[in-house]
Motif scaffolding. Sequence first.
Motif, PDB file in Angstrom:
ATOM      1  N   CYS A 114       0.857  -1.191   0.000  1.00  0.00           N
ATOM      2  CA  CYS A 114       0.000   0.000   0.000  1.00  0.00           C
ATOM      3  C   CYS A 114       0.894   1.241   0.000  1.00  0.00           C
ATOM      4  O   CYS A 114       2.103   1.148  -0.083  1.00  0.00           O
ATOM      5  N   GLY A 115       0.287   2.408   0.117  1.00  0.00           N
ATOM      6  CA  GLY A 115       1.056   3.656   0.154  1.00  0.00           C
ATOM      7  C   GLY A 115       0.516   4.624  -0.878  1.00  0.00           C
ATOM      8  O   GLY A 115       0.016   5.683  -0.554  1.00  0.00           O
ATOM      9  N   HIS A 116       0.601   4.229  -2.158  1.00  0.00           N
ATOM     10  CA  HIS A 116      -0.010   5.043  -3.211  1.00  0.00           C
ATOM     11  C   HIS A 116      -1.472   4.656  -3.384  1.00  0.00           C
ATOM     12  O   HIS A 116      -2.340   5.520  -3.511  1.00  0.00           O
ATOM     13  N   ALA A 117      -1.730   3.373  -3.399  1.00  0.00           N
ATOM     14  CA  ALA A 117      -3.095   2.877  -3.559  1.00  0.00           C
ATOM     15  C   ALA A 117      -3.161   1.466  -3.001  1.00  0.00           C
ATOM     16  O   ALA A 117      -2.192   0.710  -3.080  1.00  0.00           O
ATOM     17  N   GLU A 118      -4.322   1.116  -2.469  1.00  0.00           N
ATOM     18  CA  GLU A 118      -4.511  -0.250  -2.005  1.00  0.00           C
ATOM     19  C   GLU A 118      -4.404  -1.189  -3.211  1.00  0.00           C
ATOM     20  O   GLU A 118      -4.938  -0.888  -4.276  1.00  0.00           O
ATOM     21  N   GLY A 119      -3.713  -2.295  -3.037  1.00  0.00           N
ATOM     22  CA  GLY A 119      -3.585  -3.257  -4.129  1.00  0.00           C
ATOM     23  C   GLY A 119      -2.528  -2.901  -5.150  1.00  0.00           C
ATOM     24  O   GLY A 119      -2.444  -3.520  -6.204  1.00  0.00           O
ATOM     25  N   HIS A 120      -1.703  -1.897  -4.854  1.00  0.00           N
ATOM     26  CA  HIS A 120      -0.626  -1.495  -5.762  1.00  0.00           C
ATOM     27  C   HIS A 120       0.446  -2.586  -5.783  1.00  0.00           C
ATOM     28  O   HIS A 120       0.799  -3.139  -4.751  1.00  0.00           O
ATOM     29  N   ALA A 121       0.973  -2.887  -6.963  1.00  0.00           N
ATOM     30  CA  ALA A 121       2.067  -3.865  -7.044  1.00  0.00           C
ATOM     31  C   ALA A 121       3.075  -3.446  -8.095  1.00  0.00           C
ATOM     32  O   ALA A 121       2.706  -3.083  -9.208  1.00  0.00           O
ATOM     33  N   ALA A 122       4.342  -3.481  -7.723  1.00  0.00           N
ATOM     34  CA  ALA A 122       5.427  -3.349  -8.695  1.00  0.00           C
ATOM     35  C   ALA A 122       5.658  -4.735  -9.303  1.00  0.00           C
ATOM     36  O   ALA A 122       5.298  -5.746  -8.707  1.00  0.00           O
ATOM     37  N   VAL A 123       6.237  -4.755 -10.491  1.00  0.00           N
ATOM     38  CA  VAL A 123       6.481  -6.033 -11.175  1.00  0.00           C
ATOM     39  C   VAL A 123       7.962  -6.133 -11.501  1.00  0.00           C
ATOM     40  O   VAL A 123       8.523  -5.258 -12.164  1.00  0.00           O
ATOM     41  N   LEU A 124       8.594  -7.201 -11.030  1.00  0.00           N
ATOM     42  CA  LEU A 124       9.995  -7.446 -11.365  1.00  0.00           C
ATOM     43  C   LEU A 124      10.057  -8.469 -12.502  1.00  0.00           C
ATOM     44  O   LEU A 124       9.606  -9.613 -12.347  1.00  0.00           O
ATOM     45  N   ILE A 125      10.582  -8.022 -13.643  1.00  0.00           N
ATOM     46  CA  ILE A 125      10.767  -8.918 -14.794  1.00  0.00           C
ATOM     47  C   ILE A 125      12.159  -9.507 -14.616  1.00  0.00           C
ATOM     48  O   ILE A 125      13.175  -8.903 -14.986  1.00  0.00           O
ATOM     49  N   GLY A 135      16.033  -8.036 -15.508  1.00  0.00           N
ATOM     50  CA  GLY A 135      16.454  -7.066 -14.500  1.00  0.00           C
ATOM     51  C   GLY A 135      15.695  -5.759 -14.614  1.00  0.00           C
ATOM     52  O   GLY A 135      16.241  -4.680 -14.385  1.00  0.00           O
ATOM     53  N   VAL A 136      14.404  -5.852 -14.975  1.00  0.00           N
ATOM     54  CA  VAL A 136      13.588  -4.652 -15.149  1.00  0.00           C
ATOM     55  C   VAL A 136      12.533  -4.610 -14.047  1.00  0.00           C
ATOM     56  O   VAL A 136      11.832  -5.598 -13.817  1.00  0.00           O
ATOM     57  N   LEU A 137      12.429  -3.453 -13.394  1.00  0.00           N
ATOM     58  CA  LEU A 137      11.381  -3.248 -12.397  1.00  0.00           C
ATOM     59  C   LEU A 137      10.350  -2.269 -12.947  1.00  0.00           C
ATOM     60  O   LEU A 137      10.686  -1.129 -13.266  1.00  0.00           O
ATOM     61  N   VAL A 138       9.105  -2.732 -13.065  1.00  0.00           N
ATOM     62  CA  VAL A 138       8.006  -1.836 -13.437  1.00  0.00           C
ATOM     63  C   VAL A 138       7.410  -1.361 -12.120  1.00  0.00           C
ATOM     64  O   VAL A 138       6.838  -2.148 -11.367  1.00  0.00           O
ATOM     65  N   ALA A 139       7.589  -0.079 -11.821  1.00  0.00           N
ATOM     66  CA  ALA A 139       7.383   0.390 -10.448  1.00  0.00           C
ATOM     67  C   ALA A 139       5.966   0.870 -10.156  1.00  0.00           C
ATOM     68  O   ALA A 139       5.672   1.242  -9.024  1.00  0.00           O
ATOM     69  N   GLY A 140       5.060   0.856 -11.151  1.00  0.00           N
ATOM     70  CA  GLY A 140       3.759   1.486 -10.898  1.00  0.00           C
ATOM     71  C   GLY A 140       3.999   2.945 -10.554  1.00  0.00           C
ATOM     72  O   GLY A 140       4.983   3.546 -10.997  1.00  0.00           O
ATOM     73  N   ASP A 141       3.117   3.523  -9.731  1.00  0.00           N
ATOM     74  CA  ASP A 141       3.264   4.956  -9.441  1.00  0.00           C
ATOM     75  C   ASP A 141       4.245   5.231  -8.312  1.00  0.00           C
ATOM     76  O   ASP A 141       3.947   5.939  -7.351  1.00  0.00           O
ATOM     77  N   MET A 142       5.443   4.673  -8.412  1.00  0.00           N
ATOM     78  CA  MET A 142       6.505   4.974  -7.456  1.00  0.00           C
ATOM     79  C   MET A 142       7.788   5.196  -8.257  1.00  0.00           C
ATOM     80  O   MET A 142       7.835   4.910  -9.449  1.00  0.00           O
ATOM     81  N   LEU A 143       8.817   5.714  -7.598  1.00  0.00           N
ATOM     82  CA  LEU A 143      10.156   5.832  -8.196  1.00  0.00           C
ATOM     83  C   LEU A 143      10.173   6.650  -9.482  1.00  0.00           C
ATOM     84  O   LEU A 143      10.935   6.383 -10.407  1.00  0.00           O
ATOM     85  N   SER A 144       9.335   7.694  -9.528  1.00  0.00           N
ATOM     86  CA  SER A 144       9.325   8.564 -10.698  1.00  0.00           C
ATOM     87  C   SER A 144      10.390   9.641 -10.560  1.00  0.00           C
ATOM     88  O   SER A 144      10.652  10.141  -9.467  1.00  0.00           O
ATOM     89  N   ASP A 145      11.005  10.002 -11.685  1.00  0.00           N
ATOM     90  CA  ASP A 145      11.969  11.105 -11.645  1.00  0.00           C
ATOM     91  C   ASP A 145      11.281  12.457 -11.785  1.00  0.00           C
ATOM     92  O   ASP A 145      11.913  13.492 -11.612  1.00  0.00           O
ATOM     93  N   THR A 146       9.971  12.443 -12.082  1.00  0.00           N
ATOM     94  CA  THR A 146       9.269  13.720 -12.276  1.00  0.00           C
ATOM     95  C   THR A 146       8.136  13.961 -11.274  1.00  0.00           C
ATOM     96  O   THR A 146       7.750  15.106 -11.067  1.00  0.00           O
ATOM     97  N   LEU A 147       7.594  12.903 -10.675  1.00  0.00           N
ATOM     98  CA  LEU A 147       6.493  13.062  -9.722  1.00  0.00           C
ATOM     99  C   LEU A 147       6.931  12.669  -8.320  1.00  0.00           C
ATOM    100  O   LEU A 147       7.557  11.615  -8.136  1.00  0.00           O
TER     101      LEU A 147
END
Length: 264
Positions: A145-156, A160-172
Amino acid sequence: MLTPIAGSVWVRESEFLQSNTTIVRGPRGLLLIDPGITETELAALAEELRELGPVVAAFSTHPDWDHALWHPALGDAPRFATAAGARVLGDFLALPDWREVIVDFLPPEHLDEIPLETLAGLAALPEGATSLPWDGPALRLIEHCGHAEGHAAVLIEHAGVLVAGDMLSDTLIPFLDGGAADPVGDYLEGLRRIEEVADAVRTVIPGHGSVGTDVRARIALDRAYLEALRDGRDPADDPRLAPSAPHADWLPDVHAAQLGNLRG
Ligand SMILES: [Zn+2]
Protein backbone atom coordinates in the motif's frame (compact mmCIF):
# COMPACT_ATOMS: atom_id res chain seq x y z
CA MET A 1 6.61 4.16 -30.62
CA LEU A 2 7.98 1.06 -28.90
CA THR A 3 11.38 1.41 -27.26
CA PRO A 4 13.32 -1.80 -26.60
CA ILE A 5 14.54 -1.94 -22.99
CA ALA A 6 16.04 -5.38 -22.56
CA GLY A 7 15.56 -8.90 -23.92
CA SER A 8 11.82 -9.30 -24.68
CA VAL A 9 10.83 -6.04 -22.94
CA TRP A 10 9.62 -2.83 -24.60
CA VAL A 11 8.18 0.41 -23.35
CA ARG A 12 5.75 2.87 -24.93
CA GLU A 13 5.26 6.36 -23.53
CA SER A 14 1.87 8.12 -23.57
CA GLU A 15 1.46 11.82 -24.07
CA PHE A 16 -0.41 12.22 -20.77
CA LEU A 17 2.02 12.68 -17.87
CA GLN A 18 4.72 10.54 -19.50
CA SER A 19 2.73 7.40 -18.68
CA ASN A 20 4.62 4.22 -19.48
CA THR A 21 3.25 0.99 -20.88
CA THR A 22 5.48 -2.06 -20.59
CA ILE A 23 5.35 -4.98 -23.02
CA VAL A 24 6.88 -8.38 -22.22
CA ARG A 25 7.10 -11.11 -24.84
CA GLY A 26 6.65 -14.77 -24.01
CA PRO A 27 6.66 -17.85 -26.26
CA ARG A 28 3.00 -17.53 -27.21
CA GLY A 29 2.45 -13.79 -27.12
CA LEU A 30 2.67 -10.56 -25.19
CA LEU A 31 1.83 -9.32 -21.72
CA LEU A 32 0.98 -5.64 -21.29
CA ILE A 33 1.46 -3.75 -18.05
CA ASP A 34 -0.65 -0.56 -17.69
CA PRO A 35 -1.76 -0.38 -21.35
CA GLY A 36 -2.10 3.38 -21.87
CA ILE A 37 -4.41 6.35 -21.83
CA THR A 38 -6.21 7.65 -24.91
CA GLU A 39 -8.29 5.79 -27.47
CA THR A 40 -5.91 6.85 -30.26
CA GLU A 41 -2.81 5.77 -28.34
CA LEU A 42 -4.28 2.44 -27.37
CA ALA A 43 -5.29 1.75 -30.97
CA ALA A 44 -1.80 2.75 -32.14
CA LEU A 45 -0.29 0.42 -29.53
CA ALA A 46 -2.44 -2.46 -30.82
CA GLU A 47 -1.20 -1.72 -34.34
CA GLU A 48 2.47 -1.53 -33.28
CA LEU A 49 2.19 -4.82 -31.39
CA ARG A 50 1.05 -6.75 -34.47
CA GLU A 51 4.56 -7.66 -35.50
CA LEU A 52 5.53 -8.74 -31.97
CA GLY A 53 2.65 -11.15 -31.42
CA PRO A 54 -0.85 -11.41 -29.96
CA VAL A 55 -1.64 -9.98 -26.54
CA VAL A 56 -2.20 -12.96 -24.25
CA ALA A 57 -2.38 -11.24 -20.84
CA ALA A 58 -2.27 -7.85 -19.14
CA PHE A 59 -1.64 -6.48 -15.67
CA SER A 60 -2.73 -3.24 -14.01
CA THR A 61 -0.26 -2.16 -11.37
CA HIS A 62 -3.01 -0.46 -9.37
CA PRO A 63 -6.68 0.51 -9.50
CA ASP A 64 -6.30 4.10 -10.74
CA TRP A 65 -8.02 4.97 -14.03
CA ASP A 66 -4.78 5.74 -15.87
CA HIS A 67 -3.43 2.23 -15.24
CA ALA A 68 -6.48 0.12 -16.06
CA LEU A 69 -7.72 1.22 -19.51
CA TRP A 70 -8.05 -1.04 -22.53
CA HIS A 71 -9.01 -1.08 -26.21
CA PRO A 72 -10.96 -3.73 -28.15
CA ALA A 73 -8.16 -3.87 -30.75
CA LEU A 74 -5.91 -5.33 -28.04
CA GLY A 75 -8.15 -8.41 -27.95
CA ASP A 76 -9.80 -10.14 -25.02
CA ALA A 77 -6.87 -11.46 -23.02
CA PRO A 78 -7.29 -11.68 -19.22
CA ARG A 79 -6.42 -8.37 -17.54
CA PHE A 80 -5.07 -9.17 -14.12
CA ALA A 81 -4.77 -7.04 -11.00
CA THR A 82 -4.02 -7.92 -7.39
CA ALA A 83 -7.05 -9.15 -5.44
CA ALA A 84 -7.25 -5.81 -3.60
CA GLY A 85 -6.69 -3.83 -6.80
CA ALA A 86 -9.52 -5.58 -8.65
CA ARG A 87 -11.80 -5.20 -5.63
CA VAL A 88 -11.11 -1.47 -5.19
CA LEU A 89 -11.75 -0.67 -8.85
CA GLY A 90 -14.81 -2.95 -8.95
CA ASP A 91 -16.27 -1.24 -5.88
CA PHE A 92 -15.67 2.17 -7.44
CA LEU A 93 -17.33 1.20 -10.72
CA ALA A 94 -20.33 -0.08 -8.76
CA LEU A 95 -21.05 3.46 -7.53
CA PRO A 96 -24.04 4.80 -9.45
CA ASP A 97 -22.28 8.14 -10.04
CA TRP A 98 -18.71 6.92 -10.69
CA ARG A 99 -18.52 8.75 -14.02
CA GLU A 100 -19.26 12.08 -12.33
CA VAL A 101 -16.78 11.34 -9.55
CA ILE A 102 -13.95 10.39 -11.89
CA VAL A 103 -14.25 13.47 -14.10
CA ASP A 104 -12.47 15.59 -11.50
CA PHE A 105 -9.40 13.39 -11.86
CA LEU A 106 -9.21 13.29 -15.65
CA PRO A 107 -7.04 15.60 -17.74
CA PRO A 108 -9.45 18.05 -19.42
CA GLU A 109 -7.40 18.06 -22.62
CA HIS A 110 -7.97 14.31 -23.08
CA LEU A 111 -11.47 14.09 -21.61
CA ASP A 112 -13.22 12.85 -24.75
CA GLU A 113 -10.47 10.40 -25.61
CA ILE A 114 -10.37 8.24 -22.50
CA PRO A 115 -12.31 5.00 -22.96
CA LEU A 116 -13.72 4.85 -19.42
CA GLU A 117 -16.07 1.97 -20.29
CA THR A 118 -12.98 -0.28 -20.57
CA LEU A 119 -12.11 0.15 -16.88
CA ALA A 120 -14.44 -2.73 -16.09
CA GLY A 121 -13.17 -6.26 -16.49
CA LEU A 122 -10.06 -6.64 -14.35
CA ALA A 123 -9.48 -10.23 -13.22
CA ALA A 124 -8.46 -10.64 -9.58
CA LEU A 125 -5.36 -12.68 -8.85
CA PRO A 126 -5.48 -14.87 -5.74
CA GLU A 127 -5.01 -12.96 -2.48
CA GLY A 128 -1.28 -12.51 -1.81
CA ALA A 129 -0.20 -13.64 -5.30
CA THR A 130 3.53 -13.09 -5.87
CA SER A 131 3.68 -13.95 -9.56
CA LEU A 132 1.71 -13.49 -12.74
CA PRO A 133 0.06 -16.56 -14.25
CA TRP A 134 1.31 -16.77 -17.81
CA ASP A 135 3.78 -18.92 -19.71
CA GLY A 136 6.28 -16.14 -20.48
CA PRO A 137 9.30 -14.91 -18.46
CA ALA A 138 8.84 -15.01 -14.68
CA LEU A 139 7.17 -11.85 -13.38
CA ARG A 140 7.41 -11.30 -9.64
CA LEU A 141 4.79 -9.10 -7.94
CA ILE A 142 5.75 -6.86 -5.05
CA GLU A 143 2.45 -5.75 -3.54
CA HIS A 144 2.18 -2.93 -1.03
CA CYS A 145 0.00 0.00 0.00
CA GLY A 146 1.06 3.66 0.15
CA HIS A 147 -0.01 5.04 -3.21
CA ALA A 148 -3.10 2.88 -3.56
CA GLU A 149 -4.51 -0.25 -2.01
CA GLY A 150 -3.59 -3.26 -4.13
CA HIS A 151 -0.63 -1.50 -5.76
CA ALA A 152 2.07 -3.86 -7.04
CA ALA A 153 5.43 -3.35 -8.70
CA VAL A 154 6.48 -6.03 -11.18
CA LEU A 155 9.99 -7.45 -11.37
CA ILE A 156 10.77 -8.92 -14.79
CA GLU A 157 13.45 -11.16 -13.41
CA HIS A 158 15.35 -12.37 -16.49
CA ALA A 159 15.72 -8.81 -17.81
CA GLY A 160 16.45 -7.07 -14.50
CA VAL A 161 13.59 -4.65 -15.15
CA LEU A 162 11.38 -3.25 -12.40
CA VAL A 163 8.01 -1.84 -13.44
CA ALA A 164 7.38 0.39 -10.45
CA GLY A 165 3.76 1.49 -10.90
CA ASP A 166 3.26 4.96 -9.44
CA MET A 167 6.50 4.97 -7.46
CA LEU A 168 10.16 5.83 -8.20
CA SER A 169 9.33 8.56 -10.70
CA ASP A 170 11.97 11.10 -11.64
CA THR A 171 9.27 13.72 -12.28
CA LEU A 172 6.49 13.06 -9.72
CA ILE A 173 6.78 13.09 -5.94
CA PRO A 174 5.10 10.18 -4.10
CA PHE A 175 1.32 10.62 -4.23
CA LEU A 176 -0.15 9.31 -1.00
CA ASP A 177 -3.32 7.30 -0.56
CA GLY A 178 -5.36 9.92 1.28
CA GLY A 179 -7.85 7.31 2.50
CA ALA A 180 -5.28 5.19 4.35
CA ALA A 181 -4.65 5.38 8.11
CA ASP A 182 -0.87 5.68 7.72
CA PRO A 183 -0.05 6.39 4.08
CA VAL A 184 3.52 7.55 4.78
CA GLY A 185 4.26 4.41 6.82
CA ASP A 186 2.70 2.24 4.09
CA TYR A 187 4.71 3.98 1.39
CA LEU A 188 7.98 3.62 3.31
CA GLU A 189 7.21 -0.08 3.76
CA GLY A 190 6.59 -0.37 0.01
CA LEU A 191 9.97 1.22 -0.69
CA ARG A 192 11.60 -1.19 1.74
CA ARG A 193 10.10 -4.16 -0.12
CA ILE A 194 11.31 -2.78 -3.44
CA GLU A 195 14.74 -2.17 -1.96
CA GLU A 196 14.92 -5.86 -1.04
CA VAL A 197 15.04 -6.72 -4.76
CA ALA A 198 17.11 -3.71 -5.86
CA ASP A 199 20.23 -5.81 -6.53
CA ALA A 200 18.27 -7.59 -9.26
CA VAL A 201 17.18 -4.33 -10.94
CA ARG A 202 19.17 -2.83 -13.79
CA THR A 203 16.35 -0.77 -15.29
CA VAL A 204 13.41 0.91 -13.60
CA ILE A 205 10.23 1.86 -15.48
CA PRO A 206 8.08 4.27 -13.48
CA GLY A 207 4.35 4.64 -14.12
CA HIS A 208 5.09 8.24 -15.11
CA GLY A 209 8.48 9.70 -16.03
CA SER A 210 11.73 8.54 -17.54
CA VAL A 211 13.06 5.02 -17.68
CA GLY A 212 16.22 4.90 -15.54
CA THR A 213 19.06 2.76 -14.28
CA ASP A 214 19.17 4.46 -10.89
CA VAL A 215 16.75 2.42 -8.83
CA ARG A 216 18.57 2.96 -5.52
CA ALA A 217 18.82 6.73 -6.03
CA ARG A 218 15.11 6.85 -6.81
CA ILE A 219 14.28 4.85 -3.68
CA ALA A 220 16.41 7.28 -1.66
CA LEU A 221 14.69 10.30 -3.25
CA ASP A 222 11.17 8.98 -2.55
CA ARG A 223 12.21 8.04 0.99
CA ALA A 224 13.71 11.49 1.65
CA TYR A 225 10.50 13.12 0.43
CA LEU A 226 8.35 10.94 2.69
CA GLU A 227 10.55 11.46 5.73
CA ALA A 228 10.39 15.22 5.23
CA LEU A 229 6.61 15.04 4.90
CA ARG A 230 6.34 12.87 8.01
CA ASP A 231 8.46 15.35 9.96
CA GLY A 232 6.51 18.35 8.65
CA ARG A 233 9.51 19.70 6.73
CA ASP A 234 9.72 20.95 3.17
CA PRO A 235 11.90 18.59 1.12
CA ALA A 236 13.94 21.58 0.02
CA ASP A 237 16.26 19.88 -2.42
CA ASP A 238 13.80 17.52 -4.15
CA PRO A 239 14.49 18.20 -7.84
CA ARG A 240 10.92 17.24 -8.74
CA LEU A 241 9.65 20.30 -6.86
CA ALA A 242 12.24 22.71 -8.24
CA PRO A 243 11.00 25.75 -10.16
CA SER A 244 12.56 24.35 -13.34
CA ALA A 245 11.00 20.86 -12.96
CA PRO A 246 8.58 19.65 -15.67
CA HIS A 247 5.50 19.86 -13.41
CA ALA A 248 6.48 23.01 -11.51
CA ASP A 249 3.12 24.61 -12.36
CA TRP A 250 1.04 22.16 -10.30
CA LEU A 251 3.16 19.62 -8.40
CA PRO A 252 4.04 21.98 -5.52
CA ASP A 253 0.28 22.30 -4.89
CA VAL A 254 0.01 18.52 -4.53
CA HIS A 255 2.90 18.62 -2.09
CA ALA A 256 1.28 21.44 -0.08
CA ALA A 257 -2.01 19.54 0.05
CA GLN A 258 -0.25 16.35 1.25
CA LEU A 259 1.59 18.32 3.92
CA GLY A 260 -1.71 19.90 4.99
CA ASN A 261 -3.50 16.54 5.17
CA LEU A 262 -0.83 15.05 7.38
CA ARG A 263 -0.85 17.99 9.73
CA GLY A 264 -4.59 17.36 9.93
ZN1 LIG B 1 -0.67 6.98 -12.48
